[in-house]
Motif scaffolding. Sequence first.
Motif, PDB file in Angstrom:
ATOM      1  N   ARG A  49      17.822  23.317  45.884  1.00 22.36           N
ATOM      2  CA  ARG A  49      16.614  24.025  46.306  1.00 22.36           C
ATOM      3  C   ARG A  49      16.859  24.944  47.500  1.00 22.36           C
ATOM      4  NH1 ARG A  49      11.942  21.453  44.095  1.00 22.36           N
ATOM      5  NH2 ARG A  49      12.597  19.706  42.770  1.00 22.36           N
ATOM      6  N   THR A  50      16.309  26.138  47.411  1.00 20.84           N
ATOM      7  CA  THR A  50      16.426  27.093  48.516  1.00 20.84           C
ATOM      8  C   THR A  50      15.681  26.615  49.748  1.00 20.84           C
ATOM      9  OG1 THR A  50      14.506  28.331  47.695  1.00 20.84           O
ATOM     10  CG2 THR A  50      16.679  29.053  46.949  1.00 20.84           C
ATOM     11  N   SER A  51      14.720  25.714  49.565  1.00 22.97           N
ATOM     12  CA  SER A  51      13.957  25.194  50.701  1.00 22.97           C
ATOM     13  C   SER A  51      14.776  24.245  51.555  1.00 22.97           C
ATOM     14  CB  SER A  51      12.697  24.487  50.204  1.00 22.97           C
ATOM     15  OG  SER A  51      13.018  23.579  49.165  1.00 22.97           O
ATOM     16  N   ARG A  63      22.244  30.780  42.560  1.00 25.12           N
ATOM     17  CA  ARG A  63      21.989  29.604  41.731  1.00 25.12           C
ATOM     18  C   ARG A  63      23.284  28.882  41.389  1.00 25.12           C
ATOM     19  NH1 ARG A  63      17.949  32.715  37.655  1.00 25.12           N
ATOM     20  NH2 ARG A  63      16.196  32.925  39.107  1.00 25.12           N
ATOM     21  N   THR A  95       7.075  19.135  44.929  1.00 25.20           N
ATOM     22  CA  THR A  95       6.709  19.962  46.085  1.00 25.20           C
ATOM     23  C   THR A  95       6.566  19.132  47.349  1.00 25.20           C
ATOM     24  OG1 THR A  95       4.342  19.742  45.544  1.00 25.20           O
ATOM     25  CG2 THR A  95       5.503  21.669  44.655  1.00 25.20           C
ATOM     26  N   ALA A 100       9.252  22.131  48.020  1.00 26.17           N
ATOM     27  CA  ALA A 100       8.832  23.215  47.126  1.00 26.17           C
ATOM     28  C   ALA A 100       9.861  24.338  47.175  1.00 26.17           C
ATOM     29  CB  ALA A 100       7.461  23.730  47.540  1.00 26.17           C
ATOM     30  N   CYS A 101      10.247  24.839  46.012  1.00 27.47           N
ATOM     31  CA  CYS A 101      11.285  25.874  45.928  1.00 27.47           C
ATOM     32  C   CYS A 101      10.871  26.889  44.872  1.00 27.47           C
ATOM     33  CB  CYS A 101      12.632  25.255  45.583  1.00 27.47           C
ATOM     34  SG  CYS A 101      13.903  26.457  45.139  1.00 27.47           S
ATOM     35  N   PRO A 102      10.761  28.155  45.226  1.00 31.26           N
ATOM     36  CA  PRO A 102      10.321  29.160  44.248  1.00 31.26           C
ATOM     37  C   PRO A 102      11.337  29.426  43.146  1.00 31.26           C
ATOM     38  CG  PRO A 102      10.996  30.208  46.297  1.00 31.26           C
ATOM     39  CD  PRO A 102      10.990  28.736  46.563  1.00 31.26           C
ATOM     40  N   ASP A 103      12.574  28.963  43.323  1.00 25.49           N
ATOM     41  CA  ASP A 103      13.620  29.249  42.332  1.00 25.49           C
ATOM     42  C   ASP A 103      14.073  28.003  41.582  1.00 25.49           C
ATOM     43  OD1 ASP A 103      15.268  31.438  41.257  1.00 25.49           O
ATOM     44  OD2 ASP A 103      16.961  30.267  42.024  1.00 25.49           O
ATOM     45  N   THR A 107      16.666  27.560  38.188  1.00 24.30           N
ATOM     46  CA  THR A 107      17.885  26.850  38.578  1.00 24.30           C
ATOM     47  C   THR A 107      18.120  25.656  37.668  1.00 24.30           C
ATOM     48  OG1 THR A 107      17.645  27.528  40.897  1.00 24.30           O
ATOM     49  CG2 THR A 107      19.040  25.625  40.456  1.00 24.30           C
ATOM     50  N   PRO A 134       1.509  19.467  41.075  1.00 25.35           N
ATOM     51  CA  PRO A 134       1.592  20.646  40.204  1.00 25.35           C
ATOM     52  C   PRO A 134       1.703  20.223  38.744  1.00 25.35           C
ATOM     53  CG  PRO A 134       3.166  20.786  42.011  1.00 25.35           C
ATOM     54  CD  PRO A 134       2.622  19.393  42.024  1.00 25.35           C
TER      55      PRO A 134
END
Length: 222
Positions: A49-51, A63, A95, A100-103, A107, A134
């Motif tokens: 995760r980018t977060s 990725r 999340t 939470a990660c938008p990508d 991925t 979600p």
Amino acid sequence: MPHPRALEAVEIRAIAEDYRKAARNAIAAGFDGIELHGANGYLIDQFLRTSSNLRTDEYGGSRQNRLRFLREVVNAVADEIGPERTAIRLAPFLTARGMACPDILPTLLEAADFLQAKSIAYLHLVEADWDDAPEFTEDFRKDMRARFRGMIIVAGQYDMAKADWVLDNGYADLIAFGRPFVANPDLPARLMRGAELAELDGATLFGGGEHGYTDYPAMVDA
């Protein structure tokens, strides 16, 4: 208190070897296989995760870089005990706890390509199960099934109707039930008969005593 720091690349590779040793030990102890925990903010998930993954080396950024640790761990375990004994759990829509990660969805779809090519035993997708979680979208189910054609297990607040819908549409092969099994020791029989399910008393979880674990009554036959 120790201050958290990013792992060095050599430490990451050593941890992948730790997974290998743990898998070897599990089989030696008599287990049929192992399921890697790549969900819910655990270590593999943190790399995805980018977060949480803020690295700028070969384990961060793109990725493919964020998937590197997952690939190294799966490869190490599968090489040690066989892909047919290797599985992994992933949490696409997590999340909570700042994860939470938008990508994350694309991925994980790329991860599915790798896992399909590796021919692992199964892919376990955990669905967020808190009240305002979600939605696990049907589009993602379709995309994941198109990428991964092996055994898929799903879990997360399932009842019989939802389980039937997922199975009938081919989005999964097996449904895992967690909390309902605690309160219903004869859950399969209840589901087959359409019987009422006992409610779980969440306050008794992790209490250390028998109350809430072994004292839920079985279904009484008419």
